[in-house]
Design a protein around this motif. Structure first.
Motif, PDB file in Angstrom:
ATOM      1  N   MET A 170      11.815  -9.187  -8.601  1.00 46.80           N
ATOM      2  CA  MET A 170      11.611  -8.299  -7.302  1.00 46.80           C
ATOM      3  C   MET A 170       9.947  -8.051  -6.687  1.00 46.80           C
ATOM      4  SD  MET A 170      12.734  -5.961  -6.071  1.00 46.80           S
ATOM      5  CE  MET A 170      14.595  -5.905  -6.608  1.00 46.80           C
ATOM      6  N   THR A 171       9.548  -9.156  -6.693  1.00 45.99           N
ATOM      7  CA  THR A 171       8.342  -9.336  -5.972  1.00 45.99           C
ATOM      8  C   THR A 171       8.455  -8.446  -4.939  1.00 45.99           C
ATOM      9  OG1 THR A 171       8.692 -11.672  -6.494  1.00 45.99           O
ATOM     10  CG2 THR A 171       6.691 -10.990  -5.488  1.00 45.99           C
ATOM     11  N   ALA A 172       9.332  -8.907  -3.961  1.00 49.06           N
ATOM     12  CA  ALA A 172       9.122  -7.976  -2.621  1.00 49.06           C
ATOM     13  C   ALA A 172       9.387  -6.761  -2.796  1.00 49.06           C
ATOM     14  CB  ALA A 172      10.454  -8.635  -1.916  1.00 49.06           C
ATOM     15  N   ALA A 173      10.002  -6.192  -3.692  1.00 52.42           N
ATOM     16  CA  ALA A 173      10.414  -4.993  -3.913  1.00 52.42           C
ATOM     17  C   ALA A 173       8.871  -4.092  -3.861  1.00 52.42           C
ATOM     18  CB  ALA A 173      11.022  -4.495  -5.138  1.00 52.42           C
ATOM     19  N   GLN A 196       5.814  -5.039  -3.400  1.00 51.38           N
ATOM     20  CA  GLN A 196       4.723  -5.088  -2.604  1.00 51.38           C
ATOM     21  C   GLN A 196       5.039  -4.470  -0.967  1.00 51.38           C
ATOM     22  OE1 GLN A 196       3.673  -9.331  -2.872  1.00 51.38           O
ATOM     23  NE2 GLN A 196       1.595  -8.557  -3.618  1.00 51.38           N
ATOM     24  N   ALA A 197       6.223  -4.516  -1.069  1.00 56.02           N
ATOM     25  CA  ALA A 197       6.670  -3.963   0.030  1.00 56.02           C
ATOM     26  C   ALA A 197       6.697  -2.786   0.326  1.00 56.02           C
ATOM     27  CB  ALA A 197       8.268  -4.538   0.514  1.00 56.02           C
ATOM     28  N   THR A 198       6.937  -1.980  -0.859  1.00 54.62           N
ATOM     29  CA  THR A 198       7.147  -0.542  -0.789  1.00 54.62           C
ATOM     30  C   THR A 198       5.565   0.155  -0.381  1.00 54.62           C
ATOM     31  OG1 THR A 198       6.960  -0.430  -3.159  1.00 54.62           O
ATOM     32  CG2 THR A 198       9.358  -0.325  -1.974  1.00 54.62           C
ATOM     33  N   ALA A 199       4.669  -0.425  -1.183  1.00 52.87           N
ATOM     34  CA  ALA A 199       3.510   0.372  -1.051  1.00 52.87           C
ATOM     35  C   ALA A 199       2.326  -0.710  -1.181  1.00 52.87           C
ATOM     36  CB  ALA A 199       3.398   1.450  -2.252  1.00 52.87           C
ATOM     37  N   GLU A 200       1.536  -0.808   0.018  1.00 49.82           N
ATOM     38  CA  GLU A 200       0.511  -1.660   0.138  1.00 49.82           C
ATOM     39  C   GLU A 200      -0.494  -1.015  -1.163  1.00 49.82           C
ATOM     40  OE1 GLU A 200       0.983  -4.185   1.828  1.00 49.82           O
ATOM     41  OE2 GLU A 200       2.881  -3.213   2.385  1.00 49.82           O
ATOM     42  N   GLU A 212      -3.479   0.007  -2.025  1.00 49.63           N
ATOM     43  CA  GLU A 212      -4.848   0.286  -1.277  1.00 49.63           C
ATOM     44  C   GLU A 212      -5.191   1.326  -2.063  1.00 49.63           C
ATOM     45  OE1 GLU A 212      -5.051   0.836   3.555  1.00 49.63           O
ATOM     46  OE2 GLU A 212      -2.995   1.027   2.663  1.00 49.63           O
ATOM     47  N   GLY A 219      14.184   3.136  -7.818  1.00 51.01           N
ATOM     48  CA  GLY A 219      15.077   2.498  -6.969  1.00 51.01           C
ATOM     49  C   GLY A 219      15.908   1.659  -8.169  1.00 51.01           C
ATOM     50  N   TYR A 227       9.034  10.330  -6.285  1.00 49.81           N
ATOM     51  CA  TYR A 227       8.106   9.276  -5.806  1.00 49.81           C
ATOM     52  C   TYR A 227       6.739   9.808  -5.300  1.00 49.81           C
ATOM     53  CZ  TYR A 227       8.872   4.715  -3.528  1.00 49.81           C
ATOM     54  OH  TYR A 227       8.792   3.484  -3.015  1.00 49.81           O
ATOM     55  N   VAL A 228       6.937  10.897  -4.434  1.00 51.10           N
ATOM     56  CA  VAL A 228       5.540  11.255  -3.827  1.00 51.10           C
ATOM     57  C   VAL A 228       4.735  11.846  -4.966  1.00 51.10           C
ATOM     58  CG1 VAL A 228       4.519  13.088  -2.485  1.00 51.10           C
ATOM     59  CG2 VAL A 228       6.730  11.861  -1.769  1.00 51.10           C
ATOM     60  N   ASN A 263       2.789   9.037  -6.398  1.00 55.85           N
ATOM     61  CA  ASN A 263       1.565   8.648  -5.505  1.00 55.85           C
ATOM     62  C   ASN A 263       0.378   9.686  -5.678  1.00 55.85           C
ATOM     63  OD1 ASN A 263       2.016   6.451  -3.928  1.00 55.85           O
ATOM     64  ND2 ASN A 263       3.269   7.532  -2.133  1.00 55.85           N
TER      65      ASN A 263
END
Lengths: 613, 285, 349, 531
Positions: free
Chosen positions: C1-4, C6-10, C12, C285, C326-327, C330
């Motif tokens: 699920m690598t993509a999962a 990194q893709a959802t939140a960079e 930072e 997810g 989710y938020v 964060n």
């Protein structure tokens, strides 16, 4: 004061050699000696191996390189033949290190007191009072509140002093300093140098001071060793070496460092320093040496001793002519040329995060045709923002910029074709000034197409001429920027500016990220272009030496406000504003070298305490 | 590393040490696997012995007998459905990725270049979209637009566009302060030509690594939605759907579930290896 | 699920985000937290509008969900009136939103069906608890294993251990959850006959009573998530190890163990917290798929079932709940990072 | 006449097996062994012999319905799990046994006047509600009126009742007047659950049934406790009843085999065929639900009756059952409603006769060959397999059939495919009187008129039969309708599919029947643990 070989010899490094993983020697046959209380200046340009040498003295080699030969004995203790753990225990106690960029060298999440006591605790248990004592020793407030601060809450100068304090905390006999003042502005640099001088007297430790700036070294060092392509090419007492350099490279260095007290044209040193993997056989400097003979490139010349303590690695050392200074610039105030560009009441700001920084406040000046005006000031003084306003890259809040009398719109897009042609900008960082994805010929042809409406083929035809004008070989046209050196890229950037046949050239710190030898060549090129094309130049710099070499008039800026403006002679010799005086006093200068008449003498200057930040 | 030393040693080894495998090896393996799966997906339909929709035997007949991979829940030939099932995975994930990239690129370039309010608008919309679990978003959008693969594909593109826009915006911001870009601006070149000539060629490399990541993510998302039965509807042949519809028969004929699952896995691993090597390892920083 | 991930939140840190850094002043941390919470509330409001619109467009509605497809037109109309579905959209949205804010999500489909009042919350709270149990059971091993692998690989960067870890985590990390799940079931149930593919939770019992119920879902989540998480922690750790301050510390003679812990690890904490937050967000997810696949009675399966029969009253509420979590993750992550990065904590000089 | 639009389509979830649902009571089983019961056979031999034992916790796994699970008896008609829960908590006036015979429930006896326009029910004395209140006539009257309320799933049962006229006579009698005569009113009302007077909220329902409600978590499980005062003493035998809501077939069977449940409903054919291993047995009974191919009689080539008859003859019904249904079905005779009142058992069974089929096709002008397009879909287990097999059978008679598969949710959706397909398949269940089926399937414009049947004779026969006041008159009309359908109809009814459940051998008292899975509605009260 020359130190004879006294019994308390602190450092004795013999034939040090550090190789890359691929076996190429980064440094070889490096031998250094140092006695108590003596400062050795280790000078060399980027790629000369000076920092590798400094680190080798601590028995440390960066991952990817390894110390393969030589001996290092500090205060009688041999370092290199110790295993890593034992070697680690020596560091800090026997020899300590002061890093170049203090900001990055301090652990961001450790308070200063914790950082210092960390170093102390390694060697003996020391109490909090000792931390205060060390802080006081480097002229920092010895208060509990200050000690609890975090690195990001200190100024650049204070950060550097903390790293020095850490180096002193265990009073090691030898301290290795790697360009500690490079990142600082000239005034802070002067105060830190003063600090180092005072420490040398008080604690009598031996210091190895590494720098690329010969002027800074000349202010401090008792003896100087010059490195080129991984080897020591000349070593000796500072005064004799600077007055009468015997190695052509040292002579070239001395000649290319401008001295703001005597505005002269520079004598540039040809060629560039070779990278680690492609150093030539024999004397590495031969390809750039004016007195080169076939024998030079046969074998690596040995280090021969001329007089006690003065050694040089050159077969023709005795034939090296004395330093020839560029002839004085005749700065008799020629009639002021009619103004090409007028700036009246310019105010510009920019937002950094939540605060808005005033970059220029009510700045007004004129730039005459063919004239070179220098904007001088420390980093953050707003000089670059003003230049960007002129080029239409930054929208000023107030003020009028007019070219030949008619005002310029603030955005480049809104300016007429002729106006956009007239002003061209050359950027500071050569590695960012050219599009890495496009060949030099495309880059040079583009301005003519856009600004002079030439067809692609017509524009391409001019590329050859442009390259000649900036003294680059025609074959450079097919190259990509990644295949060019810093100096060559800056020449292409200048050629690109010329392609638009401008009236005004804005040079924003174009030499500050180049080695001093290359800098002289670029400044020379700029002077020639002004003579040939009658260009007006707006020179942005913080280096008074560069100003003295090229500028006709000077405008001094501090925090966005104009402090003083006038001709080069007025500013450099009879500065009116205290800030200007402070700048001039703080700028490091070489002792006047022995010319044919041989009347040079070394001198020391003290800088008033209150100037230090 | 001590900055002075880097100049002395003049070496640029920093990125290499980050890799799982040396880039060339990872790239080769990835390429071979990807080529195999794509070939199977595209050429498959011609090789299928039966029509994927026809019931040809009893449900969950074990593999190996008359049917190489046995039959599925409705007695259809698993081998034929596997050969047909790859195409939908590639087509819809591919389209979703392209769609996401078109939107993301355009948004990111202009926001990064123009700065000011378009930049703020983009960043705020990115915050909103990124604060919602991707799969839940897709399920919502696809059911709002009526179940079927097209809404799922569009939703997959929508949920990925902001992340791409953010990467492109950051890269554009980095490039736009470089000298050669400012020189072009000073020349008065139009925004479009600056973006096309100066900025885009220089951000192509980091983006190329990201494309692989996006495609994998699209394959995962769409396959998962199909698995939940809310994307492609039966009787379509799709690897994701096959895993879920034959889930009950995993005891009787495991091939009906494990073969499509393995092929999906192979495809994802292949793309990861490929984008790993494309990025030269930087992607893992 | 690598993509999962990194893709959802960079990854930072707040400092890198372009929100203006908090102004100096008394406790900037509190001010930053308040601003983040305010921003989150706005985001959730916007999301609630989007979710409500998406649901109200659904062909069926809550009434058809209760009565099922073959309910008579008359019955449908009657129930719709009762549930207020014939009122204007804005009114319905407002009642739902105010309900959401006060915590009572109104009467559930079950309540209407039974002609009485069963709050939506009572319906989903049980499922939420089950999902929380599964999420924690997966979260703890994922964080532990990825921290161990990540830091371990970084400390031995370049050596065979590093390559081994990267390769072994690469394959499962690239798989979709249901593929890995299918392979695991094939292995455990198919050939080894170890775990029953389905375990029922007796009334009043909790998933913890029958741990075998948790094994396969947790294994799937761990397998898919550890790869990318470990890789990012490794990258964060490598950056910290290569920072100048670590080299200078070694040059100042500080012991290697102390350098690694106090100089490298300490500064690698902030990026690692970001990764841990991403793991938590990914789980939301991931749970959806795993619960559906293994028939685990959690909030994920509840949502999928609600969507498939268009019970949009529940779809809206559960979606907003997941978005809020989710938020929330964060914000918590940003605050923790704030305290770890000194420059942010003191509002910066 | 009858307003509830009951589409024949069972509830169709992504992976849920079709539930056979019924909306009206079964027909009176005229005469013993009318075809159905005779050929049914009990596989759980133990159930009738051992003496029932008290106590134990009975756990049953039934296909889940997620958010539609509710104790409100009005929604019992929609899903098997709701129906099971309702039968646990509530009672009906008349009990419909699994074999379609009637038995006294809350009403001990029921009689009607001559023209069958008014029915009188004698109420059972001494019955109490779970909350201790006595069961009275007012509860019955309230229940009948409650069923008629709009939105109530049971409204169809009382649509013919003159609500105002319902009255109590004496202490224990209730008289129910009808608008039009209906001989089979008992078969209809036997599905109406009796609730307490004034009860509206069924979150915590109170009933008179064998079990008292304790808890329900939708999508998971519901729990019921034994009602010690149940009128049919000593039932129920078990102390506690748990109904698990399990969506997927395999999950239910696995739960049974791994001992987590005692009884499992709706076992898929594959598991039934491979057997469940020792300790478990199949509860199998021929079912009332029927599978068919249908042809739109107004669309060529099906407008030619000879083509329809040819297709019926080339269909090998037994092979379809053996392959598509794994043998779990009984051959049907192109008529719906086997086992219902007035079903014409006398018509000879259509045999598989390829030669006759070919001659009919030649007569119809298709001697050189005929190509048809059959649209199938996975609407129920075995349907798509039957389509593939029919294709092969038709080929043997020179008819080429192209089979295409459609999306199940569109197959019965009038907005998409339903009633627009000239040649397709269907699956009907739960129509207990011929009048309900034929009004729904053969009347022009009816919601279920798949064969687009439009004939004045048929319409008049159906109306006359429905409102006949004497059994003889109704019989004659229905015979005419069925004779016509049997010879010229658009349907090829080829099988009645079995009800398939499974239970552990420890459980007794569950007698499977054609009506519903699990031998509902009586099995919950009768079930017990043997040892």
């Amino acid at each position: 004061m020359a130190m004879t070989a006294s019994p308390d010899r602190v450092l004795d490094a013999e034939a040090l050699r550090v190789e890359l993983a691929s076996g190429f020697p980064v440094i070889d046959e490096v031998s250094l000696q140092l006695s108590r209380g003596e400062i050795l200046g280790l000078v060399g340009e980027s790629g000369s191996g000076k920092t590798t040498t400094a680190l080798a003295l601590l028995g440390y080699s960066r991952p990817g390189s390894v110390i393969t030969g030589g001996q290092v004995t500090i205060a009688g203790q041999s370092v290199l033949d110790l295993p890593d753990a034992a070697r680690r225990r020596l560091r800090g106690r026997l020899v300590s290190y002061v890093p170049q960029h203090a900001g990055q060298a301090l652990n961001p999440s450790l308070r200063i007191s914790a950082a210092i006591s960390d170093v102390m605790r390694q060697h003996e248990t020391r109490s909090r009072a000792d931390v205060m004592a060390v802080l006081a020793a480097v002229d920092l407030p010895a208060s509990q509140a200050f000690a609890r601060r975090l690195p990001h809450q200190l100024s650049g100068g204070q950060q550097q002093r903390v790293t020095i304090a850490m180096a002193l905390s265990c009073e090691p006999p030898l301290i290795v300093m790697d360009e500690p003042t490079t990142g600082l502005d000239v005034i802070t640099q002067a105060s830190v140098l003063e600090e180092i001088r005072r420490l040398r007297e008080q604690i009598g430790a031996a210091l190895v001071y590494v720098s690329h700036d010969l002027a800074v070294i000349s202010e401090l060092a008792d003896r100087i060793a010059v490195m080129y392509a991984g080897r020591i090419v000349e070593e000796g007492p500072a005064a004799t070496l600077l007055a009468r350099p015997r190695h052509p490279y040292t002579r070239g260095l001395v000649q290319s460092i401008p001295d703001h007290r005597r505005p002269t044209r520079q004598v540039a040193m040809p060629g560039i320093a070779a990278g680690v993997e492609d150093r030539p056989a024999g004397c590495a400097f031969a390809p750039r040496c004016i007195q080169q003979t076939p024998v030079c490139s046969e074998a690596m010349p040995a280090l021969i001793t001329l007089t006690a303590g003065h050694q040089v690695r050159c077969v023709h050392a005795d034939e090296t002519p004395p330093v020839t200074l560029g002839e004085e610039r005749d700065l008799r105030a020629a009639a002021r040329p009619s103004p090409v560009l007028e700036v009246t009441g310019l105010r510009a700001t920019h937002r950094s995060g939540s605060e808005t920084v005033v970059a220029a406040d009510d700045v007004s000046f004129e730039l005459g045709g063919g004239e070179c005006l220098a904007l001088v000031g420390e980093s953050g003084s707003g000089k670059t923002t003003i230049a960007r306003c002129l080029a239409g890259l930054h929208r000023p809040d107030r003020g009028v910029i007019s070219l030949h009398g008619d005002p310029l719109p603030d955005r480049a897009r809104k300016r007429s074709l002729a106006q956009r042609r007239a002003i061209q900008y050359v950027f500071q960082n050569p590695y960012e000034s050219l599009n890495p994805r496009r060949q030099v010929s495309d880059e040079l042809a583009r301005p003519a197409q856009v600004l002079r409406g030439l067809s692609a083929s017509a524009a391409r035809a001019e590329v050859g001429a442009l390259l000649d004008r900036v003294r680059l070989p025609a074959r450079a046209a097919g190259r990509y920027p990644s295949q060019l050196s810093g100096g060559e890229r800056q020449r292409v950037a200048i050629a690109r500016a010329l392609a638009a046949e401008p009236e005004i050239l804005i040079c924003d710190e174009i030499t500050s990220s180049l080695d001093v030898s290359v800098q002289a060549a670029i400044l020379g090129l700029l002077a020639d272009l002004r003579a040939e094309l009658g260009l007006s130049v707006l020179l942005i710099t913080h280096d008074l030496g560069v100003v003295s070499v090229t500028a006709d008039r000077v405008l001094v800026l501090q925090q966005g406000t104009m402090r003083e403006t006038g001709s080069i002679t007025q500013i450099l010799h009879t500065p009116a504003h205290p800030y200007t005086r402070q700048l001039i006093a703080a700028a490091p200068v070489l002792p006047v070298p022995v010319t044919e008449s041989g009347d040079g003498q070394g001198k020391r200057r003290a800088i008033s305490k209150e100037a230090a930040l | 590393m001590i900055t002075g030393v880097a100049e002395d040693l003049d070496i640029k080894q920093r990125a290499k040490r980050r890799l799982a495998l040396p880039p060339t090896l990872a790239g080769k393996i990835g390429l071979i696997m990807l080529a195999a799966v794509v070939l199977l997906a595209l050429a498959g339909p011609e090789l299928a012995p039966y029509s994927p929709r026809l019931t040809v035997g009893a449900p969950y007949a074990p593999s190996g007998g008359h049917f190489l991979l046995g039959t599925d829940v409705l007695g259809r030939d698993v081998l034929s459905r596997v050969l047909f099932g790859g195409r939908t995975v590639l087509i819809y994930a591919g389209l979703a990725t392209i769609l996401a990239y078109l939107a993301g690129l355009a948004f990111g370039l202009f926001a990064g270049y123009l700065r000011g309010w378009p930049d703020q608008a983009l960043m705020r919309s990115v915050d909103v979209l990124l604060s919602f679990p991707a799969l839940v978003f897709i399920l919502l959008v696809s059911t709002a637009a009526g179940q079927g693969i097209i809404p799922v594909m569009v939703a997959t593109a929508i949920i990925q566009a902001p992340a791409i826009a953010r990467i492109v915006r950051t890269a554009t911001l980095e490039q736009s302060v470089r000298g050669f870009v400012e020189a072009a601006v000073a020349r008065g070149e139009s925004a479009i030509s600056v973006l096309r000539r100066e900025i885009l060629p220089n951000i192509a490399r980091p983006l190329s690594a990201d494309v692989g990541l996006r495609f994998t993510w699209s394959v995962l998302l769409i396959a998962s939605v199909n698995f939940l039965g809310l994307g492609l509807q039966p009787p379509a042949a799709d690897w994701g759907l096959m895993v879920s519809e034959n889930w009950g028969g995993i005891g009787a004929n495991p091939a009906a579930v494990l073969v499509p699952a393995a092929l999906l896995g192979l495809l994802c691993v292949a793309i990861n290896l490929l984008s790993d090597s494309l990025a030269g390892g930087r992607q893992w920083q | 699920m690598t993509a999962a991930i990194q893709a959802t939140a960079e990854p930072e840190t707040p400092a890198a985000q372009d929100q203006s850094r908090p102004r100096r002043g008394r406790h900037p941390l509190l001010r930053y937290a308040l601003r983040r919470v305010a921003a989150a509330v706005v985001i959730l409001l916007v999301l609630s509008v989007l979710v409500f619109l998406a649901c109200s467009v659904l062909p069926g509605n809550a009434a058809s969900a209760i009565l099922g497809k073959q309910a008579s037109g008359v019955a449908l109309a009657h129930l719709e009136r009762e549930m207020g579905l014939n009122r204007p959209i804005a009114y319905q949205y407002w009642t739902w939103l105010t309900g959401l804010v006060h915590g009572n999500l109104g009467n559930s489909a079950a309540g209407y069906a039974a002609g009485g009042q069963i709050s939506v919350w009572s319906q989903i709270s049980g499922k939420l608890a089950n999902s929380a149990i599964l999420a924690t059971a997966a979260f703890v091993p994922i964080v532990a294993v990825s921290l161990m692998l990540g830091v371990g690989a970084a400390l031995r960067a370049g050596r065979w251990v590093d390559h081994l870890i990267s390769v072994t985590t690469l394959v499962p990390a690239a798989l979709p959850e249901f593929v890995l799940g299918a392979l695991l079931v094939g292995l455990f149930f198919g050939s080894l006959h170890l775990l029953p593919p389905v375990s029922l939770i007796p009334p009043g019992g909790s998933p913890l009573d029958t741990p075998s119920l948790l094994v396969l879902p947790v294994l799937t989540l761990v397998g898919v998530c550890v790869g990318p998480a470990a890789r990012m922690i490794r990258a964060g750790m490598l950056d910290a190890l290569e920072a100048d301050c670590v080299a200078v510390a070694r040059l100042n003679g500080i012991a290697e163990r102390r350098v690694v812990i106090r100089y490298a690890l300490r500064n690698a904490l902030a990026p690692s917290v970001q990764v841990v937050a991403m793991i938590a967000q990914y789980l939301i997810g991931g749970l959806l798929i795993v619960e559906y696949m293994f028939g685990y009675p959690g909030i994920g399966q509840q949502l999928v079932n609600a969507i498939s029969i268009h019970d949009n009253l529940e779809v809206q509420s559960v979606s907003m709940l997941l978005a809020a979590i989710y938020v929330g993750i964060n914000i918590v992550a940003d605050l923790v990072v704030m305290t770890l990065v000194p420059k942010l904590r003191t509002g910066g000089a | 006449m009858n307003s509830t639009d009951r589409t024949p389509a069972p509830l169709q979830g992504p992976s849920r097996r079709a539930f056979l649902h019924r909306t009206a009571s079964a027909g009176l089983l005229l005469g013993a062994g009318a075809g159905l019961a005779a050929c049914g056979h009990q596989t759980s031999a133990l159930s009738t012999l051992a003496k029932p034992r008290r106590g134990g916790r009975l756990r049953i796994g039934i296909t889940g319905a997620g958010n539609q699970e509710s104790l409100n008896p009005s929604s019992a008609a929609y899903t098997l799990i709701n129906l099971a829960m309702a039968t646990a908590v509530f009672d009906t006036l008349i009990i419909l046994n699994p074999d379609l015979s009637l038995a006294p429930g809350l009403a001990t006896s029921w009689t009607s006047n001559r023209p069958a326009t008014e029915w009188t029910f004698d109420l059972r004395p001494g019955v109490t509600w779970h909350d201790g209140k006595p069961f009275t006539a007012s509860d019955v009257i309230y229940s009948l009126r409650w069923m008629a309320a709009p939105g109530n799933g049971l409204a169809g049962l009382v649509s013919n009742v003159d609500l105002a006229g319902i009255r109590q006579s004496g202490t224990s009698k209730v008289v129910v007047p009808l608008k039009t005569p209906d001989l089979l009113f008992p078969q209809t009302i036997c599905d109406g659950y009796i609730i307490q007077d004034g009860e509206k909220n069924f979150v915590h329902p109170v009933g008179t049934g064998p079990f008292a409600f304790q808890s329900l978590i939708q999508g998971e499980h519901s729990v019921f406790l034994r009602n010690p005062h149940y009128w049919d003493h000593p039932k129920p035998y078990v102390d506690e009843l748990i109904i698990y809501s399990l969506a997927s077939d395999t999950a239910r069977v696995d739960a049974l085999i791994s001992g987590q449940i005692d009884v499992c409903s709706q076992v898929p054919f594959t598991q039934a065929r491979t057997g469940l291993g020792n300790g478990f047995s199949l509860l199998r009974s021929p079912g009332q639900s029927a599978y068919a191919f249908y042809m739109a009689v107004d669309k060529p080539p099906f407008d030619d009756v000879r083509v329809r008859q040819a297709l019926r003859l080339l269909t090998d019904r037994q092979q379809l059952i053996d392959v598509a249904l794994d043998g779990f079905g009984t051959v049907a005779n192109d008529l719906y409603g086997r086992g219902l009142e007035f079903y014409d058992n006398g018509l000879p069974q259509h045999q598989h006769d390829v030669a006759e089929a070919r001659s009919l096709l030649r007569a119809a002008g298709h001697g050189s060959g005929l190509t048809l397009d059959l649209q199938t879909s996975d609407i129920a287990p075995g349907v798509t397999a039957a389509a593939a097999l029919f294709q092969q059978q038709a080929a043997a008679a020179g008819v080429t059939v192209n089979v295409t598969q459609a999306n199940p949710s569109a197959y019965f959706n009038p907005a998409e495919l339903y009633l627009k397909m000239p040649f397709a398949q269907t699956f009907w269940s739960g129509y207990n009187t011929l009048q309900l089926f034929y009004q729904y399937a053969l009347m022009p414009g009816a919601a279920g008129n798949e064969t687009h049947w439009d004939s004045n004779d048929t319409t008049s026969w159906i109306q006359a039969a429905s409102s006949a006041s004497s059994a003889a008159a109704a019989g004659r009309q229905w015979a005419a309708v069925q004779q016509q359908q049997w010879s010229e109809g658009g349907y090829i009814w080829w099988a009645n599919v079995d009800n398939l459940d499974a239970a552990s051998d420890q459980v007794g008292g569950i007698r499977p029947g054609p009506l519903l899975n699990l031998g509902l509605p009586t099995s919950l009260a009768n079930a017990y643990f043997i040892a």
